[in-house]
Design an enzyme around this catalytic site. Structure first.
Site: not given
Ligand SMILES: CCN(CC)CCN(C[C@]12C[C@](c3ccc(C(F)(F)F)cc3)(C1)C2)C(=O)Cn1c(SCc2ccc(F)cc2)nc(=O)c2c1C=CC2
Length: 404
Positions: A248, A271, A326
């Site tokens: 990402s 991704d 993702h």
């Molecule tokens: C509402 C929050 N809002 C913040 C800006 C958007 C939050 N979000 C979607 C999420 C991460 C999600 C997630 C994690 C972990 C649990 C758990 F419950 F399992 F712990 C659940 C749900 C919440 C799916 C993303 O940011 C997606 N994303 C990610 S996710 C990378 C990641 C983060 C934390 C982790 F533990 C594992 C992986 N990396 C990127 O580089 C980019 C994006 C979007 C664009 C660029």
């Protein structure tokens, strides 16, 4: 019947021929230093303990902030759901390889940190790679730490409690935590993310420079008290076979790092999130790139940025894994039951182990091809071109005529 649902969950063990070791490295006490988790082929030692998947609770605090959920509630949920998971690797196990290992630098996504991609990193290590999973200090990680000197008062009011073994060097040091920095109200995203992706690339390059120093046998300081003997890594790395990989935001970091450092011979972007990048760097990237995409995350604007890197002379490949989301790449995809996982978008329709197995095998085939490895990963070459029922060559994203 025992609580069967709890014991089948966990990060799957690596499939390659080598046992996997894992240790942590922090170059100095500052936020400017290099901080990474190292995965490497190790001697089989049954007594070695497994490292905690999430090393301390502050990481869960950071995750709750990142997810905009209440800290006290979130910390309890995360600790309950994920607090006991271990990594499929042996903590500080002795390094073992009688050949020089190719090297991969791994960059985590927004809101993640260095330990959350252990299924990918351990798999590569089990196939003979040395993998450094960087923890970025650009405020894109949910949490990270460094150290500062104790103040006189902190030193004074510290009752002479017995020192915990091995914390000597950290004794007059205090951990300083850096948490995820969200966008401020009305703040434009690009300037922040563009500044961060540049710092992230520099941190990948610095991690590589530290590994090169370690490989040369120069004594290198590790401010973390670990039982790992870094001198055993002298002359262990094949410095002509180095790749950069990330998920990402870490995928964008791959592109930026390839542009800045020619030692990276190729890149694998999982991704990728292309927003943080300046289009003007695209013509300056000369190395092969492999885009491995999920089915649900991508969109036309993001894919069209990847397509700007298409080249007739430099190999640029793209596949999409059917039924993935993702979160199919980070470890969370293995750590909940099916319905919670689907509810929280941690799992797609495809079995998570099958999805990551396809991603890892395609990655190994691409790395063999562009690092010139003499292994048998070319058996998975067809995956690079999407030749599998669960893969799409290129992308599933449709382009409206006007959007091109
Ligand atoms: C509402 C929050 N809002 C913040 C800006 C958007 C939050 N979000 C979607 C999420 C991460 C999600 C997630 C994690 C972990 C649990 C758990 F419950 F399992 F712990 C659940 C749900 C919440 C799916 C993303 O940011 C997606 N994303 C990610 S996710 C990378 C990641 C983060 C934390 C982790 F533990 C594992 C992986 N990396 C990127 O580089 C980019 C994006 C979007 C664009 C660029």
């Amino acid at each position: 019947m025992g609580n069967s649902c709890s014991n089948h969950l966990g990060i799957p063990p690596a499939k390659g021929p080598n046992a996997v070791g894992c240790t942590d490295f922090m170059m100095d006490h500052t936020a400017q230093g290099s901080f990474f988790r190292l995965y490497y082929p190790c001697q089989t030692t049954e007594k070695a303990e497994r490292p905690d998947w999430v090393p301390c609770k502050e990481y869960f605090n950071g995750l709750t902030d990142f997810m905009n959920i209440n800290r006290t509630l979130g910390e309890k949920i995360f600790n309950y759901l994920f607090g006991s998971f271990k990594i499929p690797a042996s903590l500080d196990a002795p390094f073992k390889s009688n050949v020089k290992c190719p090297v991969v630098i791994f960059s985590h996504g927004l809101g993640a940190f260095r330990t959350l991609y252990s299924a990918i990193c351990a798999e590569l290590a089990s196939h003979g790679f040395i993998v450094a999973s960087v923890e970025h200090r650009d405020q894109s990680a949910s949490a990270t730490y460094y150290f500062r000197e104790k103040t006189e008062s902190e030193k004074a009011n510290k009752k002479n409690v017995p020192k915990t073994p091995g914390s000597a060097q950290e004794d007059n040091l205090v951990r300083e935590w850096m948490y995820y920095r969200g966008l401020k109200h009305g703040e434009r995203e690009f300037p922040l993310r563009n500044q961060q992706v540049k710092k992230r690339a520099d941190e990948c390059i610095l991690a590589l420079d530290k590994l090169i120093e370690i490989n040369s046998g120069t004594p290198v300081q590790n401010v973390l008290q670990t039982q790992f003997d870094w001198t055993t890594l002298e002359n262990s790395m094949d410095l002509c076979r180095i790749a950069v990989m990330g998920h990402s935001f870490g995928g964008a970091t791959v592109i930026e790092a390839l542009c800045k450092e020619v030692k990276f011979k190729c890149g694998v972007a999982l991704d990728a999130w292309m927003n943080p990048l300046d289009d003007e760097i695209f013509p300056r990237v000369k190395q092969p790139i492999f885009f491995i995409n999920s089915e649900k995350f991508q969109w036309a604007g993001n894919i069209s940025r990847m397509k700007k890197l298409d080249s007739a002379v430099i190999q640029r490949k793209m596949i999409t894994i059917r039924g993935t989301v993702h979160q199919s790449f980070p470890d969370f995809t293995f750590l909940t039951g099916n319905w919670i996982g689907k509810l929280m978008k941690l799992k797609g329709e495809i079995d998570p182990e099958l999805a990551l197995d396809l991603s890892n095998k395609a990655t190994l085939a691409f790395l063999q091809r562009h690092l010139g490895l003499e292994k048998n990963f070319n058996q998975w070459d067809p995956l690079i071109d999407g030749q599998d029922d669960h893969l799409i060559q290129g992308t599933n994203v449709t382009f409206l005529q006007s959007a091109i």
